[in-house]
Design a protein around this motif. Structure first.
Motif, PDB file in Angstrom:
ATOM      1  N   VAL A 207       6.442   5.103  -1.424  1.00  0.00           N
ATOM      2  CA  VAL A 207       5.692   4.409  -0.379  1.00  0.00           C
ATOM      3  C   VAL A 207       4.847   5.392   0.421  1.00  0.00           C
ATOM      4  O   VAL A 207       3.686   5.110   0.758  1.00  0.00           O
ATOM      5  CB  VAL A 207       6.650   3.628   0.542  1.00  0.00           C
ATOM      6  N   LYS A 208       5.391   6.545   0.729  1.00  0.00           N
ATOM      7  CA  LYS A 208       4.667   7.578   1.482  1.00  0.00           C
ATOM      8  C   LYS A 208       3.391   7.977   0.754  1.00  0.00           C
ATOM      9  O   LYS A 208       2.316   8.090   1.362  1.00  0.00           O
ATOM     10  CB  LYS A 208       5.575   8.787   1.690  1.00  0.00           C
ATOM     11  N   ARG A 209       3.484   8.190  -0.547  1.00  0.00           N
ATOM     12  CA  ARG A 209       2.307   8.603  -1.323  1.00  0.00           C
ATOM     13  C   ARG A 209       1.273   7.487  -1.378  1.00  0.00           C
ATOM     14  O   ARG A 209       0.068   7.742  -1.293  1.00  0.00           O
ATOM     15  CB  ARG A 209       2.741   9.039  -2.724  1.00  0.00           C
ATOM     16  N   TYR A 210       1.742   6.258  -1.520  1.00  0.00           N
ATOM     17  CA  TYR A 210       0.806   5.130  -1.585  1.00  0.00           C
ATOM     18  C   TYR A 210       0.043   4.977  -0.273  1.00  0.00           C
ATOM     19  O   TYR A 210      -1.182   4.808  -0.267  1.00  0.00           O
ATOM     20  CB  TYR A 210       1.563   3.845  -1.915  1.00  0.00           C
ATOM     21  N   LYS A 211       0.747   5.019   0.834  1.00  0.00           N
ATOM     22  CA  LYS A 211       0.091   4.851   2.130  1.00  0.00           C
ATOM     23  C   LYS A 211      -0.879   5.999   2.424  1.00  0.00           C
ATOM     24  O   LYS A 211      -1.907   5.799   3.071  1.00  0.00           O
ATOM     25  CB  LYS A 211       1.133   4.716   3.234  1.00  0.00           C
ATOM     26  N   ALA A 212      -0.568   7.181   1.937  1.00  0.00           N
ATOM     27  CA  ALA A 212      -1.479   8.311   2.119  1.00  0.00           C
ATOM     28  C   ALA A 212      -2.749   8.126   1.309  1.00  0.00           C
ATOM     29  O   ALA A 212      -3.847   8.509   1.741  1.00  0.00           O
ATOM     30  CB  ALA A 212      -0.781   9.614   1.716  1.00  0.00           C
ATOM     31  N   ASP A 213      -2.639   7.505   0.142  1.00  0.00           N
ATOM     32  CA  ASP A 213      -3.804   7.301  -0.728  1.00  0.00           C
ATOM     33  C   ASP A 213      -4.631   6.090  -0.322  1.00  0.00           C
ATOM     34  O   ASP A 213      -5.861   6.123  -0.326  1.00  0.00           O
ATOM     35  CB  ASP A 213      -3.355   7.125  -2.188  1.00  0.00           C
ATOM     36  N   VAL A 214      -3.971   4.976   0.006  1.00  0.00           N
ATOM     37  CA  VAL A 214      -4.655   3.701   0.192  1.00  0.00           C
ATOM     38  C   VAL A 214      -4.962   3.409   1.655  1.00  0.00           C
ATOM     39  O   VAL A 214      -5.877   2.647   1.956  1.00  0.00           O
ATOM     40  CB  VAL A 214      -3.827   2.553  -0.444  1.00  0.00           C
ATOM     41  N   LYS A 215      -4.204   4.015   2.566  1.00  0.00           N
ATOM     42  CA  LYS A 215      -4.425   3.842   4.014  1.00  0.00           C
ATOM     43  C   LYS A 215      -4.299   2.379   4.435  1.00  0.00           C
ATOM     44  O   LYS A 215      -5.109   1.869   5.186  1.00  0.00           O
ATOM     45  CB  LYS A 215      -5.814   4.367   4.404  1.00  0.00           C
ATOM     46  N   GLY A 216      -3.283   1.695   3.955  1.00  0.00           N
ATOM     47  CA  GLY A 216      -3.063   0.302   4.327  1.00  0.00           C
ATOM     48  C   GLY A 216      -1.602   0.050   4.626  1.00  0.00           C
ATOM     49  O   GLY A 216      -0.724   0.849   4.269  1.00  0.00           O
ATOM     50  N   ASP A 217      -1.314  -1.067   5.299  1.00  0.00           N
ATOM     51  CA  ASP A 217       0.065  -1.402   5.646  1.00  0.00           C
ATOM     52  C   ASP A 217       0.784  -2.142   4.523  1.00  0.00           C
ATOM     53  O   ASP A 217       1.977  -1.985   4.334  1.00  0.00           O
ATOM     54  CB  ASP A 217       0.083  -2.269   6.909  1.00  0.00           C
ATOM     55  N   GLU A 218       0.050  -2.978   3.785  1.00  0.00           N
ATOM     56  CA  GLU A 218       0.660  -3.792   2.739  1.00  0.00           C
ATOM     57  C   GLU A 218       0.953  -2.938   1.510  1.00  0.00           C
ATOM     58  O   GLU A 218       0.059  -2.284   0.960  1.00  0.00           O
ATOM     59  CB  GLU A 218      -0.262  -4.945   2.364  1.00  0.00           C
ATOM     60  N   VAL A 219       2.220  -2.924   1.079  1.00  0.00           N
ATOM     61  CA  VAL A 219       2.626  -2.174  -0.113  1.00  0.00           C
ATOM     62  C   VAL A 219       3.017  -3.197  -1.167  1.00  0.00           C
ATOM     63  O   VAL A 219       4.097  -3.791  -1.102  1.00  0.00           O
ATOM     64  CB  VAL A 219       3.793  -1.218   0.180  1.00  0.00           C
ATOM     65  N   PRO A 220       2.148  -3.471  -2.148  1.00  0.00           N
ATOM     66  CA  PRO A 220       2.364  -4.579  -3.078  1.00  0.00           C
ATOM     67  C   PRO A 220       3.495  -4.324  -4.065  1.00  0.00           C
ATOM     68  O   PRO A 220       3.819  -3.168  -4.377  1.00  0.00           O
ATOM     69  CB  PRO A 220       1.025  -4.686  -3.803  1.00  0.00           C
ATOM     70  N   PRO A 221       4.109  -5.394  -4.574  1.00  0.00           N
ATOM     71  CA  PRO A 221       5.196  -5.227  -5.545  1.00  0.00           C
ATOM     72  C   PRO A 221       4.763  -4.522  -6.821  1.00  0.00           C
ATOM     73  O   PRO A 221       5.586  -3.905  -7.493  1.00  0.00           O
ATOM     74  CB  PRO A 221       5.670  -6.662  -5.819  1.00  0.00           C
TER      75      PRO A 221
END
Length: 429
Positions: free
Chosen positions: A310-324
């Motif tokens: 999740v940390k890596r995704y939020k750093a890349d995408v800059k969004g709150d929603e983390v999709p399944p």
């Protein structure tokens, strides 16, 4: 602009073919996802990132039993013929040891058969159509992911359990409509919907498919208005879901519940950006997003793995929603790298297709042993679903704004479902 930059970054990563690796043994993997085209933002980009993070994290740990992972990323461009051509290129020109990935079931069905005929190992991460495996007796293709028959069963079982308590009706008095994109994915889920809902005695007032590229669904909306279903079960991708919701609003179609089944319904941030509060309280049947689970219910260490993903995704995408789909791409890859691959190397002597096949057949992960909660054990050769994980299971989630809640099964739910739609909602009767 953010999505354009993201797609460009994905293509750059594809060209770079992953991290620079040190000299020594390596496992060369052809990873195929839709990095451009309509499937990209509908879940495939998130799936690709999950797979990429798993590979990066494994390499950062030093690889697997002396092997570094060398990914070569390919863009299927949301086209089945491109996916097939890319698979051929990866296998025959790039000489990869195996294939991994694939978002669309329309791509997965032919790719699985081609890989198996060529006796090349294919690990399917995200596609869900039961038709990939059903009665095919594949030997070199494995999928820890859920399958579409389970999607159809889950939504109807959820309705059966909730009908009396929340809708005030016996299941036999519940009117259900089943609509779906008519590819292998949508058709498979719809078939599961029909058999499960009829098993519970529900009235299926309409079952109709359509082309995912259809520019107009108004006639389908008209049929739904005529049938007056309480619940609509829908399987589609983002463009056709958006079209359906827009034309339903324009024509005044109402329902007590709309239940989606993965794909475009797994990208709620996009639906909410378009429809705002009108999109609230949509349901989605999908493998659970790992961050929604209580880490204490999982094997030790898996909570930390999820947090890093999740940390890596939020750093890349800059969004709150983390999709399944992020969890799907990551989880299936992590299972392969931490369970199957070490066994293939240590017990079966390497990373050729036969060693990987035998190692996969030995997999025996109990419930709670993966970041998405389900266990892994593959149906053996000679069975109707040979190569499919028999322990996989989806959940039913419900969306509201930036929040996602697990509402079924009840043993792991995080909130009670809102059913029917509250008064004043655009689609409420």
């Amino acid at each position: 602009m953010r999505r354009i930059l993201f797609a460009a970054g994905a293509l750059a990563a594809m060209i770079a073919s992953g991290p620079v690796l040190s000299q020594g043994k390596e496992l060369k993997i052809g990873v195929i996802y839709d990095l451009t085209g309509p499937f990209a933002a509908g879940g495939s980009n998130a799936s690709y990132l999950g797979t990429k993070y798993a590979i990066d994290m494994i390499n950062e740990r030093g690889g697997v039993e002396g092997y570094r992972i060398r990914p070569i990323y390919a863009d299927a461009q949301s086209k089945a013929e491109v996916a097939i051509n890319e698979a051929e290129r990866l296998l025959n020109q790039e000489k990869v040891d195996m294939l991994m990935g694939v978002f669309s079931s329309a791509h997965c069905v032919p790719l699985a058969q081609r890989a198996d005929q060529a006796k090349r190992f294919f690990w399917a991460n995200v596609c869900v159509a039961s038709a990939v495996f059903k009665d095919k007796n594949l030997r070199y293709v494995f999928r820890p992911q859920v399958h579409s028959d389970q999607f159809g069963e889950a939504s109807c079982t959820f309705l059966n359990e909730q009908a009396k308590a929340r809708l005030g009706r016996d299941p036999k008095d519940l009117k259900v409509a089943i609509i779906y994109e008519d590819g292998p994915y949508g058709s498979g889920v719809a078939s599961g919907n029909e058999s499960a809902c009829k098993k519970y005695g529900m009235q299926v007032v309409l079952k109709e498919g359509y082309a995912a590229t259809s520019p107009d669904l108004s006639s389908l909306v008209t049929k739904l208005k005529r049938g007056r279903p309480d619940v609509i079960l829908h399987t589609g991708y983002n463009p056709d879901i958006t079209l359906f919701l827009r034309q339903s609003r324009e024509q005044g179609l109402k329902w007590s519940a709309l239940i989606g089944h993965g794909a475009g319904y797994g990208q709620f941030d996009r639906l909410f950006a378009t429809f705002k509060d009108d999109a609230n309280f949509i349901y989605n049947v999908d493998p659970v997003a790992a961050q929604l689970l209580d880490p204490k219910t999982l094997a030790p260490g898996l909570g930390a793995v999820t947090a890093e993903m999740v940390k890596r995704y939020k750093a890349d995408v800059k969004g709150d929603e983390v999709p399944p789909h992020l969890s799907m791409g990551f989880n299936q890859s992590w299972i392969f790298f931490t369970d199957v691959l070490p066994r293939a190397i240590k017990k079966y002597g390497g990373v050729d297709a036969e060693a990987l096949r035998q190692a996969a057949l030995d997999t025996d992960i109990p419930v709670g042993g993966t970041i998405q909660g389900y266990g892994v054990k593959f149906f053996p050769p000679g069975t109707p679903m040979a190569g499919q994980n028999e322990r996989s299971s989806p959940v039913v989630m419900q969306y509201s704004g930036n929040d996602t809640f697990v509402v079924w099964p009840s043993a792991i739910k995080t909130k009670d479902p809102v059913l029917p739609l509250p008064k004043g909602h655009t689609y409420a009767p």
